[in-house]
Design a protein around this motif. Structure first.
Motif, mmCIF file in Angstrom:
data_model
loop_
_atom_site.group_PDB
_atom_site.id
_atom_site.type_symbol
_atom_site.label_atom_id
_atom_site.label_comp_id
_atom_site.label_asym_id
_atom_site.label_seq_id
_atom_site.Cartn_x
_atom_site.Cartn_y
_atom_site.Cartn_z
ATOM 1 N N VAL A 48 51.647 38.832 48.775
ATOM 2 C CA VAL A 48 51.455 38.404 47.396
ATOM 3 C C VAL A 48 50.934 39.605 46.624
ATOM 4 O O VAL A 48 49.954 40.236 47.024
ATOM 5 N N SER A 49 51.611 39.946 45.533
ATOM 6 C CA SER A 49 51.163 41.009 44.639
ATOM 7 C C SER A 49 50.901 40.395 43.278
ATOM 8 O O SER A 49 51.752 39.679 42.750
ATOM 9 N N VAL A 50 49.719 40.652 42.749
ATOM 10 C CA VAL A 50 49.318 40.074 41.470
ATOM 11 C C VAL A 50 49.010 41.207 40.507
ATOM 12 O O VAL A 50 48.206 42.089 40.808
ATOM 13 N N ARG A 51 49.666 41.179 39.357
ATOM 14 C CA ARG A 51 49.397 42.131 38.276
ATOM 15 C C ARG A 51 48.319 41.503 37.412
ATOM 16 O O ARG A 51 48.546 40.483 36.756
ATOM 17 N N GLY A 52 47.113 42.080 37.453
ATOM 18 C CA GLY A 52 46.035 41.452 36.710
ATOM 19 C C GLY A 52 44.771 42.289 36.684
ATOM 20 O O GLY A 52 44.820 43.509 36.827
ATOM 21 N N VAL A 53 43.655 41.584 36.488
ATOM 22 C CA VAL A 53 42.343 42.223 36.436
ATOM 23 C C VAL A 53 41.381 41.457 37.340
ATOM 24 O O VAL A 53 41.526 40.251 37.542
ATOM 25 N N VAL A 54 40.409 42.167 37.879
ATOM 26 C CA VAL A 54 39.352 41.528 38.649
ATOM 27 C C VAL A 54 38.400 40.855 37.666
ATOM 28 O O VAL A 54 37.924 41.486 36.731
ATOM 29 N N GLU A 55 38.171 39.583 37.875
ATOM 30 C CA GLU A 55 37.161 38.884 37.081
ATOM 31 C C GLU A 55 35.838 38.848 37.827
ATOM 32 O O GLU A 55 34.785 38.898 37.215
ATOM 33 N N ALA A 56 35.895 38.741 39.153
ATOM 34 C CA ALA A 56 34.684 38.704 39.973
ATOM 35 C C ALA A 56 35.065 39.075 41.400
ATOM 36 O O ALA A 56 36.219 38.920 41.801
ATOM 37 N N ALA A 57 34.082 39.568 42.139
ATOM 38 C CA ALA A 57 34.301 39.875 43.548
ATOM 39 C C ALA A 57 32.998 39.650 44.300
ATOM 40 O O ALA A 57 31.931 40.042 43.825
ATOM 41 N N GLY A 58 33.099 39.000 45.424
ATOM 42 C CA GLY A 58 31.948 38.750 46.274
ATOM 43 C C GLY A 58 32.195 39.326 47.649
ATOM 44 O O GLY A 58 33.213 39.967 47.899
ATOM 45 N N ARG A 59 31.277 39.090 48.521
ATOM 46 C CA ARG A 59 31.368 39.643 49.877
ATOM 47 C C ARG A 59 32.664 39.233 50.573
ATOM 48 O O ARG A 59 33.270 40.020 51.283
ATOM 49 N N ASP A 60 33.116 37.999 50.337
ATOM 50 C CA ASP A 60 34.279 37.518 51.082
ATOM 51 C C ASP A 60 35.441 37.065 50.197
ATOM 52 O O ASP A 60 36.377 36.451 50.678
ATOM 53 N N HIS A 61 35.397 37.362 48.894
ATOM 54 C CA HIS A 61 36.455 36.871 48.009
ATOM 55 C C HIS A 61 36.593 37.755 46.767
ATOM 56 O O HIS A 61 35.700 38.538 46.458
ATOM 57 N N ALA A 62 37.723 37.595 46.094
ATOM 58 C CA ALA A 62 37.952 38.232 44.794
ATOM 59 C C ALA A 62 38.666 37.218 43.903
ATOM 60 O O ALA A 62 39.537 36.470 44.369
ATOM 61 N N ILE A 63 38.271 37.186 42.643
ATOM 62 C CA ILE A 63 38.957 36.355 41.660
ATOM 63 C C ILE A 63 39.758 37.293 40.770
ATOM 64 O O ILE A 63 39.200 38.167 40.108
ATOM 65 N N ILE A 64 41.080 37.140 40.810
ATOM 66 C CA ILE A 64 42.006 37.983 40.069
ATOM 67 C C ILE A 64 42.677 37.122 38.998
ATOM 68 O O ILE A 64 43.206 36.045 39.301
ATOM 69 N N ARG A 65 42.662 37.600 37.750
ATOM 70 C CA ARG A 65 43.360 36.899 36.660
ATOM 71 C C ARG A 65 44.662 37.627 36.396
ATOM 72 O O ARG A 65 44.689 38.807 36.078
ATOM 73 N N GLU A 66 45.765 36.905 36.560
ATOM 74 C CA GLU A 66 47.083 37.458 36.300
ATOM 75 C C GLU A 66 47.237 37.699 34.805
ATOM 76 O O GLU A 66 46.946 36.814 33.992
ATOM 77 N N LEU A 67 47.675 38.901 34.415
ATOM 78 C CA LEU A 67 47.750 39.268 33.003
ATOM 79 C C LEU A 67 48.780 38.458 32.230
ATOM 80 O O LEU A 67 48.516 38.011 31.113
ATOM 81 N N GLN A 68 49.942 38.263 32.799
ATOM 82 C CA GLN A 68 51.030 37.611 32.063
ATOM 83 C C GLN A 68 50.759 36.134 31.807
ATOM 84 O O GLN A 68 51.032 35.625 30.717
ATOM 85 N N SER A 69 50.203 35.429 32.769
ATOM 86 C CA SER A 69 50.061 33.981 32.652
ATOM 87 C C SER A 69 48.618 33.498 32.472
ATOM 88 O O SER A 69 48.401 32.319 32.209
ATOM 89 N N ASN A 70 47.647 34.380 32.656
ATOM 90 C CA ASN A 70 46.223 34.016 32.681
ATOM 91 C C ASN A 70 45.869 33.107 33.854
ATOM 92 O O ASN A 70 44.780 32.555 33.905
ATOM 93 N N HIS A 71 46.778 32.958 34.800
ATOM 94 C CA HIS A 71 46.519 32.189 36.018
ATOM 95 C C HIS A 71 45.480 32.935 36.845
ATOM 96 O O HIS A 71 45.521 34.158 36.941
ATOM 97 N N ARG A 72 44.539 32.228 37.442
ATOM 98 C CA ARG A 72 43.495 32.847 38.249
ATOM 99 C C ARG A 72 43.711 32.540 39.716
ATOM 100 O O ARG A 72 44.020 31.404 40.086
ATOM 101 N N PHE A 73 43.532 33.560 40.544
ATOM 102 C CA PHE A 73 43.655 33.440 41.985
ATOM 103 C C PHE A 73 42.294 33.697 42.614
ATOM 104 O O PHE A 73 41.600 34.641 42.227
ATOM 105 N N LEU A 74 41.938 32.901 43.589
ATOM 106 C CA LEU A 74 40.765 33.147 44.415
ATOM 107 C C LEU A 74 41.286 33.549 45.789
ATOM 108 O O LEU A 74 41.836 32.723 46.518
ATOM 109 N N PHE A 75 41.183 34.846 46.096
ATOM 110 C CA PHE A 75 41.687 35.364 47.356
ATOM 111 C C PHE A 75 40.535 35.676 48.299
ATOM 112 O O PHE A 75 39.583 36.358 47.906
#
Length: 97
Positions: A48-75
Motif C-alpha cells: 500500500v502506497s499513500v500520497r499524503g502527510v503524517v498527522e501523528a505517529a506513535g511508538r507502534d502506529h502512524a496516522i497518514i492523511r491522503e492528500l487527494q481524498s482526505n482519507h485517514r489511514f491508521l497503519f
C-alpha cells in the motif's frame, strides 16, 4: 535537560532519537509517499502506497492523511517500509555529545 536540537528550534527527544516514529513526528504535515506492506491489502496486493502527510505517529502506529481524498489511514509501524518526502526533512542534531 535537552540532549540537542534540530532546525527550526524543535527540541530533540531524550535517549535514542532516531526512531522512525520520532522522525515522522518531526516532519508532520510535509507531503510525501508512504509505503507499507500489509497482509491482504487492496485487491490481494500486499503493498500500500499513500500520497499524503503524517498527522501523528506513535511508538507502534502512524496516522497518514491522503492528500487527494482526505482519507485517514491508521497503519501499524510493523508494516512500514519507507517514506519519500518532497522536501528537506527535519532531523535530529548530529553533533557529537
Amino acid at each position: 535537560m535537552q540532549t540537542g536540537g534540530v532546525r527550526n528550534g524543535t527540541a530533540a527527544l531524550r535517549g535514542e532519537e532516531s526512531y522512525i516514529e520520532n522522525i515522522l513526528r518531526l516532519n508532520r504535515g510535509k507531503p510525501g509517499t508512504f509505503h507499507f506492506t500489509v497482509p491482504e491489502a487492496r485487491g490481494g496486493n500486499n503493498t500500500v502506497s499513500v500520497r499524503g502527510v503524517v498527522e501523528a505517529a506513535g511508538r507502534d502506529h502512524a496516522i497518514i492523511r491522503e492528500l487527494q481524498s482526505n482519507h485517514r489511514f491508521l497503519f501499524p509501524m510493523i508494516y512500514f517500509d519507507y517514506a519519500e518526502f518532497d522536501e528537506e526533512l527535519a532531523y535530529f542534531n548530529q553533533a557529537p555529545r
